[in-house]
Write a protein that holds these residues in place. Structure first.
Motif, short mmCIF file in Angstrom:
data_model
loop_
_atom_site.label_atom_id
_atom_site.label_comp_id
_atom_site.label_asym_id
_atom_site.label_seq_id
_atom_site.Cartn_x
_atom_site.Cartn_y
_atom_site.Cartn_z
N ASN A 92 9.01 0.59 -15.41
CA ASN A 92 8.24 1.74 -15.56
C ASN A 92 8.40 2.62 -14.04
O ASN A 92 8.71 2.02 -13.13
CB ASN A 92 6.55 1.61 -15.21
CG ASN A 92 5.99 1.12 -16.72
OD1 ASN A 92 6.48 1.68 -17.41
ND2 ASN A 92 5.31 -0.04 -16.68
N TYR A 93 8.23 3.84 -14.46
CA TYR A 93 8.63 4.99 -12.96
C TYR A 93 7.38 5.49 -12.84
O TYR A 93 6.81 6.05 -13.63
CB TYR A 93 9.76 5.94 -13.30
CG TYR A 93 11.03 5.38 -13.21
CD1 TYR A 93 11.91 5.40 -12.20
CD2 TYR A 93 11.78 4.74 -14.46
CE1 TYR A 93 13.30 4.69 -12.05
CE2 TYR A 93 12.94 4.18 -14.29
CZ TYR A 93 13.75 4.04 -13.30
OH TYR A 93 15.07 3.64 -13.16
N VAL A 94 6.78 5.28 -11.55
CA VAL A 94 5.40 5.57 -11.25
C VAL A 94 5.24 6.56 -10.21
O VAL A 94 6.06 6.44 -9.13
CB VAL A 94 4.46 4.39 -10.98
CG1 VAL A 94 3.09 4.79 -10.75
CG2 VAL A 94 4.63 3.50 -12.29
N ILE A 95 4.62 7.62 -10.06
CA ILE A 95 4.07 8.26 -9.04
C ILE A 95 2.72 7.87 -8.47
O ILE A 95 1.74 8.05 -9.41
CB ILE A 95 4.15 9.82 -9.03
CG1 ILE A 95 5.66 10.07 -9.38
CG2 ILE A 95 3.65 10.63 -8.01
CD1 ILE A 95 5.79 11.74 -9.85
N ALA A 96 2.50 7.51 -7.19
CA ALA A 96 0.92 6.99 -7.07
C ALA A 96 0.70 7.63 -5.60
O ALA A 96 1.40 8.11 -4.69
CB ALA A 96 1.33 5.56 -6.44
N GLY A 97 -0.64 7.93 -5.74
CA GLY A 97 -1.21 8.45 -4.33
C GLY A 97 -1.21 7.43 -3.10
O GLY A 97 -0.91 6.17 -3.31
N PRO A 98 -1.69 7.93 -2.15
CA PRO A 98 -1.65 6.75 -0.89
C PRO A 98 -2.71 5.74 -1.18
O PRO A 98 -3.69 5.98 -1.94
CB PRO A 98 -2.02 7.68 0.20
CG PRO A 98 -2.75 8.59 -0.32
CD PRO A 98 -2.17 8.95 -1.67
N ALA A 99 -2.40 4.48 -0.63
CA ALA A 99 -3.25 3.38 -0.97
C ALA A 99 -4.61 3.39 -0.19
O ALA A 99 -4.81 4.22 0.77
CB ALA A 99 -2.75 1.96 -0.34
N GLU A 100 -5.78 2.88 -0.77
CA GLU A 100 -6.94 2.96 -0.18
C GLU A 100 -7.07 2.23 0.79
O GLU A 100 -6.49 1.17 1.13
CB GLU A 100 -8.12 2.51 -1.36
CG GLU A 100 -8.25 3.32 -2.45
CD GLU A 100 -9.55 2.97 -3.27
OE1 GLU A 100 -9.87 1.90 -3.11
OE2 GLU A 100 -9.57 3.43 -4.27
N PRO A 101 -7.73 2.65 2.22
CA PRO A 101 -8.03 1.92 3.27
C PRO A 101 -8.55 0.51 2.99
O PRO A 101 -9.43 0.48 2.08
CB PRO A 101 -8.83 2.83 4.30
CG PRO A 101 -9.56 3.51 3.41
CD PRO A 101 -8.63 3.90 2.19
N ALA A 102 -8.23 -0.65 3.67
CA ALA A 102 -8.56 -1.95 3.57
C ALA A 102 -10.10 -1.90 4.29
O ALA A 102 -10.47 -1.17 5.24
CB ALA A 102 -7.91 -2.86 4.49
N VAL A 103 -11.24 -2.58 3.52
CA VAL A 103 -12.52 -2.85 3.80
C VAL A 103 -12.74 -4.10 4.14
O VAL A 103 -12.61 -5.01 3.73
CB VAL A 103 -13.42 -2.55 2.52
CG1 VAL A 103 -14.84 -2.68 3.16
CG2 VAL A 103 -13.37 -1.07 2.08
N VAL A 104 -13.26 -4.15 5.59
CA VAL A 104 -13.61 -5.62 6.16
C VAL A 104 -15.02 -5.88 6.28
O VAL A 104 -15.90 -5.00 6.60
CB VAL A 104 -13.01 -5.67 7.73
CG1 VAL A 104 -13.43 -6.89 8.15
CG2 VAL A 104 -11.41 -5.18 7.68
#
Length: 572
Positions: A450-462
Motif C-alpha cells: 500500500n502507498y499511504v499519505i498520513a498526517g502527523p502522529a498524535e502526541p503521546a499521552v502520559v
C-alpha cells in the motif's frame, strides 16, 4: 668577267633565298609552337588560329552546352508525367572522352622540312581537317542518379485487399508494378549517350522489370469464413481515455493480412504513443505506482490478441508478462507492451495460408478473430490452464507523512498487490481424450505494498497516578536513617545487578540478551486457478460476447489501470 658577274648573281640569289627560307622557318616554328593552323576543327568546334588553352576552352564550352540538354527517363509503357524523370546529360555523367586531341591539332605541319611543312599548312587551309569529338559517361554517376530517383521512376505493385463486411469478405484485385532494371539500364544508357545521341532533347525508355504484388486475390480467397482463433476481454470499468486508447490501437491493427512465414508485431502497428497518433493519457504502472501515459490500456489489446493466437496455435515469437497482475485475463495469459524497453508481442504465421486479423470493439468488450485456412483435424481441440506456483505477500506499507494533513489521518493512494509466480499449460485433446500437455510460459508478478499519505502522529499521552481525592500521587525518594537518599542499584535486563569499574571511569556496555527467532511461516499451499477453457474446433465468438470459460485469477487491480514491468516506462 661575265662569268664572275653571273657567279656573283647566283651567290646573291642563294643568300637571299636562304635568308627568306630562314625567316619562314622561324615563323613556321613560332606558329607551330603557339597557334593551330586555320581550317582545323574538333567535331563541330573550329579551333583554327587558337592557342592550346583557347582551343580547350572552346571545346569545353561546347560540351557544357550539350550537357545542359534535358533528357527524360521513364519506364516502359509509362505516360504519367509524375513517374518520369527529367535530368540533364551532365547529371547523367556525360564527359569529354578524348581531350588529348588538342595536342594532335597543335602538332599538324610539324613533320618534314620547311617546304613540306609550308605545303601542309596550305593543304589544311584549302582542305579542312576535322578531328573526332568523343564522349563518355561516368557510369558510377549514372547509377547514383537512377538509384536516388527510384521512388520517382518505379511504380509500386498494389496488393489485393480483403475486408470483412458483415458475415462475408470483399476483395480487390492486385496490380503488378514496374521497376528499373539497374544492371541493364546503366550500360545501355551510357552507350546511347556516348555514341548514338544527336545532342537534342529526347525521351529514353529504360530497361524495365515487372514487380509482382505479394498479396494476390487468389491468396485472399483461401481465407475461410470461420476464425481459427477467437478471444474476448472486457473493459467495462475503464475510463473514457483508456477506452479511447484501446479503440485506437485496434483500428491501427485490424485488417492486417499476414502471409505464410511473416511475423506480426503489435508494437510496430501501435507506435508512436502520441496524441498525434490518436492516443490519450490513461493509467499505467511504473515501478509499482500508477501514472498517466499516452496509450495507457493498449496492453489489453496485445493480451487479447495473444490469447486468440494461442487458440489458433500460431507461433509465438515474443511475449512478456506484466510486472504486476492484471484483472482481465488469468495469470500467465497476459502480454505486455512497453515502447521504451522494446517489450512487444509478436507472432508468426506458421500456416500455409494468409491470416486476416479482425479486431472488434463494442460495448466495452474487445474481440480478436484470426481468419485463415485451418488444417487441424476437426476432432482435435486445445485447452489452456493457468497454475499459481507461489503467492507473494505485499510488503509493509510505504507511508509518506504530510504535515499539512490532520493529525492521525491516513489515505491509501494506491492499494497493495499480491505477487505470484504462475505458469500457463496447454493440453491437446483428440476425440475428448488428452493426448499431450506442455508448459507454455512461466510468469513472475511482483508484490506491491500500500502507498499511504498520513498526517502527523498524535502526541503521546502520559497517564499519572492519582489519590482517591483526585490529587496526583507524589513519590518521595528513599532515604536512610540519617535522611540521606539511597541509590538504587542498576540491573540488567534479567534483573541482575550490573558491575562498574573505577579504573577508567567508563561503564561497560550491556550485553544484549538472546532474542528468540521468529517462527518461520509456511508458504501458502499452491493453488490451481482455472485457465482458458478449450475452444471446440474452430469457434467464432458471437457478436461481442466473451469467450466462454475464461475465468479471472484471484488478483487485485486498480480499476482502469493495468500494470507493466518495473523500472521501465510502461504502456499498459
Amino acid at each position: 668577267m661575265k662569268r664572275k658577274i653571273a657567279a656573283a648573281m647566283v651567290l646573291c640569289a642563294c643568300l637571299c633565298t636562304g635568308y627568306v627560307n630562314q625567316q619562314m622557318v622561324v615563323a613556321d616554328e613560332e606558329e607551330t609552337v603557339s597557334i593551330i593552323y586555320d581550317g582545323v576543327s574538333i567535331g563541330p568546334v573550329e579551333i583554327g588560329g587558337m592557342t592550346r588553352e583557347e582551343a580547350k576552352r572552346a571545346v569545353n564550352d561546347y560540351i557544357a552546352q550539350v550537357s545542359s540538354t534535358n533528357i527524360t527517363l521513364c519506364l516502359e509503357g509509362v505516360t504519367n508525367a509524375e513517374k518520369q524523370l527529367a535530368v540533364s546529360a551532365a547529371d547523367l555523367g556525360l564527359k569529354w572522352a578524348n581531350p588529348d586531341v588538342i595536342e594532335d591539332a597543335m602538332g599538324l605541319g610539324d613533320a618534314g622540312n620547311v617546304v613540306q611543312r609550308y605545303k601542309a599548312k596550305k593543304d589544311i587551309e584549302n582542305n579542312a581537317i576535322v578531328f573526332d569529338l568523343e564522349f563518355a559517361v561516368d557510369e558510377n554517376k549514372l547509377r547514383d542518379i537512377l538509384e536516388t530517383n527510384i521512388g520517382i521512376l518505379n511504380i509500386e505493385a498494389q496488393d489485393a485487399t480483403i475486408a470483412k463486411e458483415g458475415d462475408r469478405f470483399v476483395y480487390t484485385d492486385e496490380v503488378d508494378g514496374k521497376a528499373v532494371d539497374i544492371e541493364k539500364a546503366v550500360p545501355s544508357l551510357a552507350e546511347f549517350l556516348a555514341n548514338e545521341w544527336d545532342f537534342k532533347e529526347t525521351t529514353i525508355v529504360l530497361e524495365t522489370m515487372v514487380s509482382k504484388a505479394k498479396i494476390t486475390r487468389a491468396l485472399c480467397e483461401t481465407i475461410e469464413k470461420e476464425p481459427i482463433g477467437s478471444y474476448t476481454t472486457s473493459f467495462t470499468s475503464s475510463s473514457s481515455n483508456r477506452c479511447g486508447n484501446i479503440e485506437n490501437a485496434v483500428k491501427l491493427m485490424t485488417g492486417t493480412v499476414l502471409l505464410p512465414g511473416e511475423t506480426f508485431s503489435c508494437l510496430e502497428k501501435m507506435v508512436p504513443f502520441t496524441a498525434e497518433n490518436g492516443y490519450y493519457l490513461a493509467g499505467s504502472y511504473l515501478n509499482g505506482k500508477s501514472v498517466d501515459s499516452y496509450g495507457g490500456g493498449v496492453c489489453q489489446v496485445s493480451t487479447t490478441l495473444y490469447n486468440a493466437v494461442l487458440l489458433a496455435e500460431l507461433e509465438v515469437v515474443q511475449r512478456n508478462n506484466h510486472g504486476l497482475t492484471v484483472s482481465y485475463v488469468p495469470l500467465s495469459a497476459d502480454a505486455a507492451i512497453a515502447e521504451s524497453s522494446g517489450m512487444d508481442f509478436k507472432f508468426k504465421n506458421n500456416t500455409n495460408a494468409p491470416i486476416y486479423l479482425e479486431g472488434i470493439v463494442q460495448n466495452k468488450h474487445l474481440t480478436f478473430n484470426l481468419y485463415g485456412h485451418d488444417e487441424r483435424p476437426e476432432n482435435r481441440t486445445v485447452k489452456y490452464e493457468s497454475r499459481i506456483v507461489e503467492v507473494l505477500s505485499p510488503g509493509a506499507d510505504v507511508v509518506t507523512v504530510d504535515e499539512s494533513r490532520p493529525i492521525g489521518s491516513r489515505i491509501v493512494t494506491q492499494s497493495s498487490h499480491t505477487g505470484y509466480r504462475a505458469e500457463l499449460y496447454k493440453y491437446v485433446y483428440v476425440n475428448g481424450e488428452k493426448q499431450s500437455s506442455e508448459r507454455v510460459n512461466s510468469s513472475y508478478y511482483a508484490p506491491a505494498p500500500n502507498y499511504v499519505i498520513a498526517g502527523p502522529a498524535e502526541p503521546a499521552v502520559v497517564e499519572q497516578e492519582t489519590n482517591p481525592d483526585g490529587t496526583p500521587v507524589v513519590t518521595e525518594p528513599a532515604t536512610d536513617e540519617n535522611g540521606n537518599p539511597i541509590e538504587t542499584p542498576s540491573v540488567d535486563q534479567n534483573g541482575e545487578p550490573t558491575e562498574t569499574t573505577s579504573d577508567s571511569g567508563e561503564t561497560p556496555q550491556e550485553t544484549p540478551g538472546t532474542q528468540e527467532t521468529p517462527e518461520i511461516q509456511e508458504t501458502p499451499e499452491i493453488q490451481e486457478t482455472p485457465g482458458i477453457q478449450e475452444t471446440p474446433g474452430v469457434q467464432e465468438t458471437p457478436g461481442t460476447q466473451e469467450t466462454p470459460g475464461i475465468q479471472e485469477a484471484p488478483v487485485q487491480e486498480t480499476p482502469g489501470v493495468e500494470s507493466a514491468s518495473d523500472m521501465i516506462t510502461p504502456v499498459g
